[in-house]
Scaffold this motif. Sequence first.
Motif, mmCIF file in Angstrom:
data_model
loop_
_atom_site.group_PDB
_atom_site.id
_atom_site.type_symbol
_atom_site.label_atom_id
_atom_site.label_comp_id
_atom_site.label_asym_id
_atom_site.label_seq_id
_atom_site.Cartn_x
_atom_site.Cartn_y
_atom_site.Cartn_z
ATOM 1 N N THR A 163 -8.008 -1.455 0.426
ATOM 2 C CA THR A 163 -8.222 -2.261 -0.396
ATOM 3 C C THR A 163 -7.767 -4.127 0.289
ATOM 4 O O THR A 163 -7.529 -3.566 1.255
ATOM 5 N N ARG A 193 0.432 -1.328 -0.217
ATOM 6 C CA ARG A 193 0.299 -0.051 0.269
ATOM 7 C C ARG A 193 0.841 1.069 -0.105
ATOM 8 O O ARG A 193 0.230 1.650 -0.710
ATOM 9 N N ASP A 247 -7.106 -4.766 -6.809
ATOM 10 C CA ASP A 247 -7.817 -3.922 -5.813
ATOM 11 C C ASP A 247 -6.944 -2.547 -5.715
ATOM 12 O O ASP A 247 -7.633 -1.287 -6.019
#
Length: 140
Positions: A48, A17, A53
């Motif tokens: 996500t 991320r 995603d």
Amino acid sequence: MTDDFAPDLIRVTDLDRKVVEQRLRVAHADGSLTLDELDERLANLWLTKTRRDLAGLTKDLPAPLPPPPPPAPPKPNHARTAMRVLTAIWLSVSVINLVIWLMVSLINFDPAYPWFLWPMLPPGAVLGVLWWLGVGRTRS
């Protein structure tokens, strides 16, 4: 035993991320995303769960630039190495002569003639002039 698990369904980590967050911030800095789009995508980023995603957040962005090539290693400066070696030799010989003179003076309880200066000063003066002239210094 085969598993038909799609790689894009693998769960993402915080490190994944953070990488995507950095890519989104670069895209905003480049002008590919507006501030509102950046805020929206950053809000969705931490929601996500899978790689699919994450890919959805960056699919319309241009590919990131490859990292710049590493800088070329510096060329060895042989003159500087030679000056350092000569200076180390001069210092070693000077210290040895000084210690011998000091030991002789202490053993005899009388300061001896400072003969150690003769092998120390002339080569030291030459080395000092060479260092002062910049022998071995890198040229810019």
